[in-house]
Scaffold this motif. Structure first.
Motif, PDB file in Angstrom:
ATOM      1  N   THR A   2      43.508  53.941  12.605  1.00 14.59           N
ATOM      2  CA  THR A   2      42.646  54.790  11.787  1.00 14.59           C
ATOM      3  C   THR A   2      41.829  55.677  12.715  1.00 14.59           C
ATOM      4  O   THR A   2      41.262  55.203  13.702  1.00 14.59           O
ATOM      5  CB  THR A   2      41.705  53.925  10.917  1.00 14.59           C
ATOM      6  OG1 THR A   2      42.510  53.107  10.071  1.00 14.59           O
ATOM      7  CG2 THR A   2      40.798  54.785  10.071  1.00 14.59           C
ATOM      8  N   ARG A   3      41.781  56.972  12.386  1.00 15.29           N
ATOM      9  CA  ARG A   3      40.987  57.929  13.161  1.00 15.29           C
ATOM     10  C   ARG A   3      40.083  58.698  12.208  1.00 15.29           C
ATOM     11  O   ARG A   3      40.470  58.995  11.084  1.00 15.29           O
ATOM     12  CB  ARG A   3      41.891  58.919  13.885  1.00 15.29           C
ATOM     13  CG  ARG A   3      42.696  58.326  15.011  1.00 15.29           C
ATOM     14  CD  ARG A   3      43.452  59.463  15.727  1.00 15.29           C
ATOM     15  NE  ARG A   3      44.006  59.025  16.968  1.00 15.29           N
ATOM     16  CZ  ARG A   3      45.265  58.629  17.124  1.00 15.29           C
ATOM     17  NH1 ARG A   3      46.092  58.615  16.104  1.00 15.29           N
ATOM     18  NH2 ARG A   3      45.694  58.245  18.306  1.00 15.29           N
ATOM     19  N   VAL A  16      42.018  59.584   8.806  1.00 13.89           N
ATOM     20  CA  VAL A  16      43.478  59.617   8.750  1.00 13.89           C
ATOM     21  C   VAL A  16      44.037  58.304   9.291  1.00 13.89           C
ATOM     22  O   VAL A  16      43.396  57.611  10.088  1.00 13.89           O
ATOM     23  CB  VAL A  16      44.070  60.806   9.534  1.00 13.89           C
ATOM     24  CG1 VAL A  16      43.719  62.117   8.866  1.00 13.89           C
ATOM     25  CG2 VAL A  16      43.612  60.801  10.969  1.00 13.89           C
ATOM     26  N   GLU A  17      45.231  57.989   8.844  1.00 17.37           N
ATOM     27  CA  GLU A  17      45.899  56.742   9.219  1.00 17.37           C
ATOM     28  C   GLU A  17      47.182  57.074   9.973  1.00 17.37           C
ATOM     29  O   GLU A  17      47.917  57.979   9.587  1.00 17.37           O
ATOM     30  CB  GLU A  17      46.232  55.962   7.942  1.00 17.37           C
ATOM     31  CG  GLU A  17      46.594  54.532   8.159  1.00 17.37           C
ATOM     32  CD  GLU A  17      45.402  53.668   8.544  1.00 17.37           C
ATOM     33  OE1 GLU A  17      45.593  52.758   9.368  1.00 17.37           O
ATOM     34  OE2 GLU A  17      44.297  53.897   8.034  1.00 17.37           O
ATOM     35  N   GLY A  18      47.452  56.328  11.045  1.00 18.71           N
ATOM     36  CA  GLY A  18      48.698  56.498  11.781  1.00 18.71           C
ATOM     37  C   GLY A  18      48.586  57.523  12.890  1.00 18.71           C
ATOM     38  O   GLY A  18      47.508  57.843  13.370  1.00 18.71           O
ATOM     39  N   VAL A  50      45.961  61.072   4.926  1.00 16.21           N
ATOM     40  CA  VAL A  50      44.511  61.245   4.764  1.00 16.21           C
ATOM     41  C   VAL A  50      44.014  60.189   3.797  1.00 16.21           C
ATOM     42  O   VAL A  50      44.419  60.133   2.642  1.00 16.21           O
ATOM     43  CB  VAL A  50      44.175  62.660   4.248  1.00 16.21           C
ATOM     44  CG1 VAL A  50      42.675  62.801   4.028  1.00 16.21           C
ATOM     45  CG2 VAL A  50      44.683  63.712   5.214  1.00 16.21           C
ATOM     46  N   ARG A  51      43.154  59.303   4.282  1.00 19.32           N
ATOM     47  CA  ARG A  51      42.660  58.174   3.495  1.00 19.32           C
ATOM     48  C   ARG A  51      41.315  58.425   2.846  1.00 19.32           C
ATOM     49  O   ARG A  51      40.993  57.864   1.828  1.00 19.32           O
ATOM     50  CB  ARG A  51      42.564  56.921   4.370  1.00 19.32           C
ATOM     51  CG  ARG A  51      43.863  56.487   4.957  1.00 19.32           C
ATOM     52  CD  ARG A  51      44.780  55.954   3.858  1.00 19.32           C
ATOM     53  NE  ARG A  51      46.019  55.504   4.430  1.00 19.32           N
ATOM     54  CZ  ARG A  51      47.213  55.927   4.066  1.00 19.32           C
ATOM     55  NH1 ARG A  51      47.330  56.822   3.125  1.00 19.32           N
ATOM     56  NH2 ARG A  51      48.293  55.481   4.641  1.00 19.32           N
ATOM     57  N   ASP A  91      52.142  70.062   1.992  1.00 21.18           N
ATOM     58  CA  ASP A  91      51.920  68.631   2.188  1.00 21.18           C
ATOM     59  C   ASP A  91      51.480  68.276   3.603  1.00 21.18           C
ATOM     60  O   ASP A  91      51.510  67.117   3.990  1.00 21.18           O
ATOM     61  CB  ASP A  91      53.193  67.852   1.833  1.00 21.18           C
ATOM     62  CG  ASP A  91      53.516  67.942   0.347  1.00 21.18           C
ATOM     63  OD1 ASP A  91      52.560  68.040  -0.460  1.00 21.18           O
ATOM     64  OD2 ASP A  91      54.708  67.941  -0.002  1.00 21.18           O
ATOM     65  N   VAL A  92      51.070  69.291   4.367  1.00 20.48           N
ATOM     66  CA  VAL A  92      50.641  69.080   5.753  1.00 20.48           C
ATOM     67  C   VAL A  92      49.198  69.548   5.887  1.00 20.48           C
ATOM     68  O   VAL A  92      48.825  70.613   5.392  1.00 20.48           O
ATOM     69  CB  VAL A  92      51.552  69.850   6.733  1.00 20.48           C
ATOM     70  CG1 VAL A  92      51.052  69.723   8.155  1.00 20.48           C
ATOM     71  CG2 VAL A  92      52.994  69.362   6.620  1.00 20.48           C
TER      72      VAL A  92
END
Length: 140
Positions: A2-3, A16-18, A50-51, A91-92
């Motif tokens: 997670t960042r 964000v994840e990954g 995006v979390r 989607d980016v």
């Protein structure tokens, strides 16, 4: 992994994840002006990575060099750009690498619009250099 990416004042942030789908350096003159630097270093994420999004941002839209619209989200308090999105890639989500303030962040794999890079800029060996956003440079 997670960042968290945030603006200078911390009011606007994205979690964000990954790992990023791509990290790239853009040398177009528009990114030079937007970033106030020799080039803009950006990470690209699939929107499902995006979390969380917190804070309130304002947006600015302009025509990109490739012809599609580019939307910039920035903090209304400190002015930092925290995300970008491209009409051609809905989607980016782009997030400036500096918003992560992470010395271990992955290095760029690509440098685009190299024909407009400042003459003194040198990228590491192995980086894919593109004339515009799609055409490789002859580096011989």
């Amino acid at each position: 992994m997670t960042r968290i990416a945030s603006c200078q004042c911390g009011q606007l942030s994205l979690t964000v994840e990954g790992e990023p789908a791509l990290v790239s350096a853009c040398n177009c003159t528009r990114c030079q002006k937007r970033s106030g630097s020799a080039f803009a270093l950006s990470s690209r994420w699939n929107s499902n990575q995006v979390r969380d999004r917190s804070g309130k941002g304002l947006t600015y839209s302009r025509k990109g060099a490739s012809g599609g619209n580019v939307l910039f989200e920035f903090c209304p308090v400190c002015g930092s750009t925290v995300s970008t999105s491209l009409e051609l890639l809905p989607d980016v989500i782009g997030i400036p690498v500096g918003c992560f303030a992470d010395p271990a962040f992955p290095a760029p794999k690509v440098a685009a619009w190299c024909e407009s890079k400042l003459e003194w800029v040198r990228f590491p060996d192995g980086l894919l250099l593109l004339r515009d956003q799609t055409q490789p440079m002859d580096t011989r």
